[in-house]
Design an enzyme around this catalytic site. Sequence first.
Site, mmCIF file in Angstrom:
data_model
loop_
_atom_site.group_PDB
_atom_site.id
_atom_site.type_symbol
_atom_site.label_atom_id
_atom_site.label_comp_id
_atom_site.label_asym_id
_atom_site.label_seq_id
_atom_site.Cartn_x
_atom_site.Cartn_y
_atom_site.Cartn_z
ATOM 1 N N PRO A 120 58.792 32.772 51.164
ATOM 2 C CA PRO A 120 59.584 32.295 52.300
ATOM 3 C C PRO A 120 59.253 30.865 52.698
ATOM 4 O O PRO A 120 60.052 30.199 53.363
ATOM 5 C CB PRO A 120 59.229 33.279 53.418
ATOM 6 C CG PRO A 120 57.911 33.850 53.026
ATOM 7 C CD PRO A 120 57.906 33.881 51.530
ATOM 8 N N GLY A 121 58.081 30.374 52.286
ATOM 9 C CA GLY A 121 57.684 29.008 52.581
ATOM 10 C C GLY A 121 57.638 28.165 51.326
ATOM 11 O O GLY A 121 57.702 28.672 50.207
ATOM 12 N N CYS A 149 17.950 51.199 41.516
ATOM 13 C CA CYS A 149 16.783 50.325 41.405
ATOM 14 C C CYS A 149 16.405 49.640 42.712
ATOM 15 O O CYS A 149 15.372 48.982 42.788
ATOM 16 C CB CYS A 149 16.999 49.275 40.309
ATOM 17 S SG CYS A 149 18.157 47.960 40.756
ATOM 18 N N HIS A 154 40.390 37.415 40.093
ATOM 19 C CA HIS A 154 39.317 37.265 41.082
ATOM 20 C C HIS A 154 38.566 38.564 41.339
ATOM 21 O O HIS A 154 37.680 38.597 42.195
ATOM 22 C CB HIS A 154 39.879 36.735 42.404
ATOM 23 C CG HIS A 154 40.320 35.308 42.339
ATOM 24 N ND1 HIS A 154 41.136 34.727 43.296
ATOM 25 C CD2 HIS A 154 40.053 34.329 41.430
ATOM 26 C CE1 HIS A 154 41.352 33.458 42.975
ATOM 27 N NE2 HIS A 154 40.712 33.201 41.852
ATOM 28 N N GLN A 157 45.696 36.807 41.983
ATOM 29 C CA GLN A 157 44.471 36.281 42.573
ATOM 30 C C GLN A 157 43.990 37.169 43.705
ATOM 31 O O GLN A 157 42.943 36.914 44.300
ATOM 32 C CB GLN A 157 44.694 34.853 43.079
ATOM 33 C CG GLN A 157 45.731 34.716 44.167
ATOM 34 C CD GLN A 157 46.111 33.261 44.401
ATOM 35 O OE1 GLN A 157 46.384 32.504 43.471
ATOM 36 N NE2 GLN A 157 46.130 32.856 45.656
ATOM 37 N N ASN A 158 44.737 38.232 44.014
ATOM 38 C CA ASN A 158 44.370 39.146 45.092
ATOM 39 C C ASN A 158 43.239 40.078 44.652
ATOM 40 O O ASN A 158 43.161 40.466 43.491
ATOM 41 C CB ASN A 158 45.569 39.984 45.529
ATOM 42 C CG ASN A 158 46.699 39.119 46.065
ATOM 43 O OD1 ASN A 158 46.476 37.977 46.461
ATOM 44 N ND2 ASN A 158 47.907 39.655 46.077
ATOM 45 N N CYS A 181 20.506 45.851 37.717
ATOM 46 C CA CYS A 181 20.643 46.876 36.677
ATOM 47 C C CYS A 181 22.120 47.120 36.363
ATOM 48 O O CYS A 181 23.003 46.402 36.810
ATOM 49 C CB CYS A 181 19.942 48.168 37.107
ATOM 50 S SG CYS A 181 20.819 49.148 38.355
ATOM 51 N N THR A 218 52.298 32.973 46.593
ATOM 52 C CA THR A 218 51.050 32.227 46.424
ATOM 53 C C THR A 218 51.286 30.751 46.671
ATOM 54 O O THR A 218 52.329 30.206 46.297
ATOM 55 C CB THR A 218 50.450 32.425 45.012
ATOM 56 O OG1 THR A 218 49.347 31.535 44.851
ATOM 57 C CG2 THR A 218 51.465 32.173 43.923
#
Length: 256
Positions: A222-223, A157, A125, A107-108, A136, A196
């Site tokens: 880590p979390g 353009c 993303h 998603q980075n 254009c 993530t």
Amino acid sequence: MQTALERVIAHLSRARRVLFVTGAGISAESGIPTYRGIGGLYNDEHTEEGVPIEVALSGSMFRIRPELTWHHIHRIEQACRGATFNRAHEILALLEGCFEHCWVLTQNVDGFHKAAGSRNVIDIHGDIHDLRCTRCSFSERVADYSQLAPCPSCPQCGSLLRPEVVLFEELLPPSKVSLMERELSRGFDVVFSIGTSSLFPYINGPVLEAAARGLPTVEINPGRTQLSDVVDVRLEMGAVAAFEALWAARDRWTHG
């Protein structure tokens, strides 16, 4: 932690198809701020214009006030400028040669996976370095935004340029969704979630589906996240340390 690493090594030793789902945490060790403002830039509830960052970076805001959206895109790019991929990105690229099929779903928007050498990347993303005209067919890739105007226009353009990223409220690119669905339909032997918070259904979906089918799943973070109680194995550590440990033991699981 050693027990958890041993379990991951065992999973890899039996795997032929591996999926790595990555988020902001893998790039945090490169100095990229993590979200809520693409990492600490917008920890307050609102931007200086008095709107949430999700509104400032939305498709509808870009249509009515592109200069405001571009202002915050510039701030995000400037905060990331000069950073590059880290050892975790490098090892992920090397892993493509160790399995029959190895994919990264990220998603980075920093482009670090491809810069590190990964070829099988679904950057769902987009990439902040890719620009395209809103009218254009003009497109270009830039190393950074140092030479861009505050609200850049197309050199062909004169229409508005935009980064090739998915803004809030916008649909995911159909071609990338199709690629993701194709590879998921083929199945993976083990699915990793790396750095993530897994808030988007298309990011946590591959992990949840694999877990529901009884397939090995691994979280490197880590979390704790909403996947922490779902996955088979948790490595409570940063991505760089985790991949360096796994790479050091590659003679025990490598297939190529």
